[in-house]
Write a protein that holds these residues in place. Structure first.
Motif, PDB file in Angstrom:
ATOM      1  N   GLU A  29      60.821  50.039  74.538  1.00  0.00           N
ATOM      2  CA  GLU A  29      62.304  50.158  73.793  1.00  0.00           C
ATOM      3  C   GLU A  29      62.322  50.231  72.107  1.00  0.00           C
ATOM      4  OE1 GLU A  29      66.391  51.448  74.211  1.00  0.00           O
ATOM      5  OE2 GLU A  29      64.805  52.028  75.563  1.00  0.00           O
ATOM      6  N   GLY A  30      61.866  49.251  71.882  1.00  0.00           N
ATOM      7  CA  GLY A  30      61.816  48.676  70.570  1.00  0.00           C
ATOM      8  C   GLY A  30      60.725  49.542  69.887  1.00  0.00           C
ATOM      9  N   ARG A  31      59.871  50.253  70.154  1.00  0.00           N
ATOM     10  CA  ARG A  31      59.146  51.536  69.434  1.00  0.00           C
ATOM     11  C   ARG A  31      60.141  53.075  69.795  1.00  0.00           C
ATOM     12  NH1 ARG A  31      54.647  49.069  71.930  1.00  0.00           N
ATOM     13  NH2 ARG A  31      54.530  49.680  73.556  1.00  0.00           N
ATOM     14  N   ARG A  32      60.362  53.012  71.095  1.00  0.00           N
ATOM     15  CA  ARG A  32      61.364  54.439  70.871  1.00  0.00           C
ATOM     16  C   ARG A  32      62.408  54.267  70.180  1.00  0.00           C
ATOM     17  NH1 ARG A  32      66.046  56.141  72.601  1.00  0.00           N
ATOM     18  NH2 ARG A  32      66.484  54.039  72.767  1.00  0.00           N
ATOM     19  N   GLN A  33      63.252  52.806  69.140  1.00  0.00           N
ATOM     20  CA  GLN A  33      64.063  52.975  68.314  1.00  0.00           C
ATOM     21  C   GLN A  33      63.699  53.383  66.714  1.00  0.00           C
ATOM     22  OE1 GLN A  33      66.350  49.559  69.456  1.00  0.00           O
ATOM     23  NE2 GLN A  33      66.978  49.945  71.158  1.00  0.00           N
ATOM     24  N   GLY A  34      62.217  53.088  67.500  1.00  0.00           N
ATOM     25  CA  GLY A  34      61.309  52.726  65.788  1.00  0.00           C
ATOM     26  C   GLY A  34      61.427  51.378  64.899  1.00  0.00           C
ATOM     27  N   VAL A  35      61.279  50.483  65.763  1.00  0.00           N
ATOM     28  CA  VAL A  35      61.232  49.302  65.197  1.00  0.00           C
ATOM     29  C   VAL A  35      59.788  49.069  65.180  1.00  0.00           C
ATOM     30  CG1 VAL A  35      61.640  46.107  66.090  1.00  0.00           C
ATOM     31  CG2 VAL A  35      63.363  48.329  66.516  1.00  0.00           C
ATOM     32  N   ALA A  36      59.460  48.619  63.978  1.00  0.00           N
ATOM     33  CA  ALA A  36      58.301  48.120  63.150  1.00  0.00           C
ATOM     34  C   ALA A  36      57.862  46.873  64.117  1.00  0.00           C
ATOM     35  CB  ALA A  36      58.155  47.872  62.327  1.00  0.00           C
ATOM     36  N   LEU A  37      57.158  46.994  65.640  1.00  0.00           N
ATOM     37  CA  LEU A  37      56.609  45.878  66.454  1.00  0.00           C
ATOM     38  C   LEU A  37      55.024  45.416  65.853  1.00  0.00           C
ATOM     39  CD1 LEU A  37      58.338  47.320  69.044  1.00  0.00           C
ATOM     40  CD2 LEU A  37      58.863  44.889  68.393  1.00  0.00           C
ATOM     41  N   THR A  38      54.774  44.318  65.337  1.00  0.00           N
ATOM     42  CA  THR A  38      53.340  44.564  65.275  1.00  0.00           C
ATOM     43  C   THR A  38      53.019  44.127  66.930  1.00  0.00           C
ATOM     44  OG1 THR A  38      53.022  41.610  65.102  1.00  0.00           O
ATOM     45  CG2 THR A  38      53.765  43.246  63.689  1.00  0.00           C
ATOM     46  N   PRO A  39      51.144  44.155  66.513  1.00  0.00           N
ATOM     47  CA  PRO A  39      50.190  44.244  68.150  1.00  0.00           C
ATOM     48  C   PRO A  39      50.468  42.186  68.632  1.00  0.00           C
ATOM     49  CG  PRO A  39      49.094  45.462  66.369  1.00  0.00           C
ATOM     50  CD  PRO A  39      50.523  45.204  65.497  1.00  0.00           C
ATOM     51  N   ASN A  40      51.486  42.270  67.088  1.00  0.00           N
ATOM     52  CA  ASN A  40      50.785  40.599  68.245  1.00  0.00           C
ATOM     53  C   ASN A  40      52.088  39.591  68.672  1.00  0.00           C
ATOM     54  OD1 ASN A  40      48.749  39.075  66.444  1.00  0.00           O
ATOM     55  ND2 ASN A  40      49.631  39.308  65.002  1.00  0.00           N
ATOM     56  N   GLY A  41      53.003  41.379  69.058  1.00  0.00           N
ATOM     57  CA  GLY A  41      54.259  40.897  69.955  1.00  0.00           C
ATOM     58  C   GLY A  41      54.177  39.676  70.885  1.00  0.00           C
ATOM     59  N   PRO A  42      52.430  39.959  71.359  1.00  0.00           N
ATOM     60  CA  PRO A  42      53.106  38.987  72.973  1.00  0.00           C
ATOM     61  C   PRO A  42      52.407  37.672  72.200  1.00  0.00           C
ATOM     62  CG  PRO A  42      51.479  41.046  73.687  1.00  0.00           C
ATOM     63  CD  PRO A  42      52.029  41.138  71.944  1.00  0.00           C
ATOM     64  N   HIS A  43      52.049  37.201  71.362  1.00  0.00           N
ATOM     65  CA  HIS A  43      51.339  36.398  70.520  1.00  0.00           C
ATOM     66  C   HIS A  43      53.108  36.001  70.185  1.00  0.00           C
ATOM     67  CE1 HIS A  43      51.279  32.980  67.817  1.00  0.00           C
ATOM     68  NE2 HIS A  43      50.126  32.627  68.279  1.00  0.00           N
ATOM     69  N   PHE A  44      53.964  35.931  69.957  1.00  0.00           N
ATOM     70  CA  PHE A  44      55.797  35.908  69.512  1.00  0.00           C
ATOM     71  C   PHE A  44      56.004  35.761  70.647  1.00  0.00           C
ATOM     72  CE2 PHE A  44      59.943  36.974  68.824  1.00  0.00           C
ATOM     73  CZ  PHE A  44      60.800  36.262  68.384  1.00  0.00           C
ATOM     74  N   VAL A  45      56.200  36.515  71.138  1.00  0.00           N
ATOM     75  CA  VAL A  45      56.680  36.258  72.616  1.00  0.00           C
ATOM     76  C   VAL A  45      57.397  34.351  73.744  1.00  0.00           C
ATOM     77  CG1 VAL A  45      57.289  36.534  75.578  1.00  0.00           C
ATOM     78  CG2 VAL A  45      57.810  38.426  73.347  1.00  0.00           C
ATOM     79  N   MET A  46      55.364  34.135  73.786  1.00  0.00           N
ATOM     80  CA  MET A  46      54.751  33.397  73.861  1.00  0.00           C
ATOM     81  C   MET A  46      54.832  31.790  73.220  1.00  0.00           C
ATOM     82  SD  MET A  46      52.083  34.417  77.057  1.00  0.00           S
ATOM     83  CE  MET A  46      51.069  35.547  75.769  1.00  0.00           C
ATOM     84  N   THR A  47      55.341  32.515  72.568  1.00  0.00           N
ATOM     85  CA  THR A  47      54.996  30.893  71.363  1.00  0.00           C
ATOM     86  C   THR A  47      56.736  30.503  70.521  1.00  0.00           C
ATOM     87  OG1 THR A  47      54.368  32.304  68.971  1.00  0.00           O
ATOM     88  CG2 THR A  47      52.581  30.929  70.705  1.00  0.00           C
ATOM     89  N   ASP A  53      66.982  37.600  75.495  1.00  0.00           N
ATOM     90  CA  ASP A  53      68.043  38.257  75.035  1.00  0.00           C
ATOM     91  C   ASP A  53      67.664  38.336  73.415  1.00  0.00           C
ATOM     92  OD1 ASP A  53      69.776  39.020  76.940  1.00  0.00           O
ATOM     93  OD2 ASP A  53      70.854  37.941  77.413  1.00  0.00           O
ATOM     94  N   GLN A  54      67.473  36.727  72.840  1.00  0.00           N
ATOM     95  CA  GLN A  54      67.234  36.248  71.687  1.00  0.00           C
ATOM     96  C   GLN A  54      66.070  36.444  71.088  1.00  0.00           C
ATOM     97  OE1 GLN A  54      66.871  31.854  72.416  1.00  0.00           O
ATOM     98  NE2 GLN A  54      69.209  31.426  71.893  1.00  0.00           N
ATOM     99  N   VAL A  55      64.940  37.195  72.161  1.00  0.00           N
ATOM    100  CA  VAL A  55      63.928  37.628  71.890  1.00  0.00           C
ATOM    101  C   VAL A  55      64.096  38.941  71.046  1.00  0.00           C
ATOM    102  CG1 VAL A  55      60.969  38.624  72.764  1.00  0.00           C
ATOM    103  CG2 VAL A  55      61.926  36.581  73.117  1.00  0.00           C
ATOM    104  N   ALA A  56      64.877  39.599  72.229  1.00  0.00           N
ATOM    105  CA  ALA A  56      64.827  41.109  71.771  1.00  0.00           C
ATOM    106  C   ALA A  56      65.989  41.053  70.425  1.00  0.00           C
ATOM    107  CB  ALA A  56      65.842  42.142  72.898  1.00  0.00           C
ATOM    108  N   GLU A  57      67.208  40.074  70.087  1.00  0.00           N
ATOM    109  CA  GLU A  57      67.180  39.403  68.668  1.00  0.00           C
ATOM    110  C   GLU A  57      66.954  39.734  67.805  1.00  0.00           C
ATOM    111  OE1 GLU A  57      71.372  37.738  67.076  1.00  0.00           O
ATOM    112  OE2 GLU A  57      71.211  37.103  68.929  1.00  0.00           O
ATOM    113  N   HIS A  58      66.036  38.890  68.371  1.00  0.00           N
ATOM    114  CA  HIS A  58      65.029  38.701  66.551  1.00  0.00           C
ATOM    115  C   HIS A  58      63.972  39.430  66.145  1.00  0.00           C
ATOM    116  CE1 HIS A  58      62.411  35.692  64.477  1.00  0.00           C
ATOM    117  NE2 HIS A  58      61.165  36.037  64.636  1.00  0.00           N
ATOM    118  N   LEU A  59      63.867  40.804  67.734  1.00  0.00           N
ATOM    119  CA  LEU A  59      62.981  41.215  67.200  1.00  0.00           C
ATOM    120  C   LEU A  59      63.962  42.743  66.359  1.00  0.00           C
ATOM    121  CD1 LEU A  59      60.412  41.529  69.494  1.00  0.00           C
ATOM    122  CD2 LEU A  59      60.008  40.785  67.086  1.00  0.00           C
ATOM    123  N   GLY A  60      64.560  42.672  66.240  1.00  0.00           N
ATOM    124  CA  GLY A  60      65.192  44.046  66.153  1.00  0.00           C
ATOM    125  C   GLY A  60      66.110  44.981  66.810  1.00  0.00           C
TER     126      GLY A  60
END
Length: 212
Positions: A29-47, A53-60
């Motif tokens: 969904e983030g990529r569909r919105q054009g949010v610049a997500l790095t390949p380290n997204g899973p790492h961020f989620v797990m650390t 909801d807070q993850v979504a907000e933090h990533l924009g």
């Protein structure tokens, strides 16, 4: 003398019966919105010690009420499907009865932590990536758990004994711990490896005859 056993969680102590991959859906969904997500997204989620909801907000990533409800329902379904392997329950009971300290070390997102604790109410020691901000095979995650359990990594001494770990990842559960002197073992539930279930492993540990 083996004084402590560290277990991996997913694929080792527990399994997910119904995978819905809610975080993957969030990233799409983030990529569909054009949010610049790095390949380290899973790492961020797990650390990051954040709710979904807070993850979504933090990533924009903006979620409509219907999309948010859909994704959180998927997360709830996946969480509800997590269950202990029967041999994990048996192994933990055997090891604790023998006086072995048990800890669980896992890379996981925040919502899964309470599920693991609930699945094993008699296990008091945990090292979860989202709480510590580091992931296996970073050495500090194993050392933090050893410190919590009151044991020392390494080959042990007469007072402290040895610490061993088992899990389904050679990199994170065998090789990573081995680098610290924690004796790591690989669990292969396909029956193609030397250790195929945790009851077998527990019996070997109790008999002080665990072969790599």
């Amino acid at each position: 003398m083996i004084s402590a056993v560290i277990l991996d969680a997913f694929g080792t102590a527990v399994r997910i019966r119904q995978r819905t991959n809610p975080y993957g859906a969030l990233f799409r969904e983030g990529r569909r919105q054009g949010v610049a997500l790095t390949p380290n997204g899973p790492h961020f989620v797990m650390t990051a010690n954040l709710t979904f909801d807070q993850v979504a907000e933090h990533l924009g990533i903006e979620l409509s009420p219907s999309k948010r409800t859909e994704m959180k329902a998927a997360l709830g379904k996946e969480l509800a499907s997590v269950e202990p392997y029967p041999d994990a329950l048996d192994a933990i009971a055997k090891l604790q009865e023998a006086g072995v300290i048990i800890g669980i070390c896992s890379n996981l997102a925040q919502p899964f932590g309470s599920v693991i604790r609930k699945a094993f109410p008699h296990v008091q020691y945990h090292a979860f990536s989202y709480e510590l901000g580091i992931m296996k095979p970073t050495p500090e995650i194993y050392l933090a758990l050893c410190s919590e359990m009151g044991v020392e990594a390494g080959h042990g001494n007469a007072d402290k004994g040895r610490v061993v770990m088992i899990g389904d990842s050679r990199k994170c559960d065998r090789d990573g711990p081995n680098g610290l002197g924690i004796i790591g073992y690989h669990l292969d539930r396909s029956d193609l490896g030397q250790i195929s279930d945790l009851t077998q492993f527990a019996n070997q540990i109790i008999g002080h005859d665990c072969a790599k």
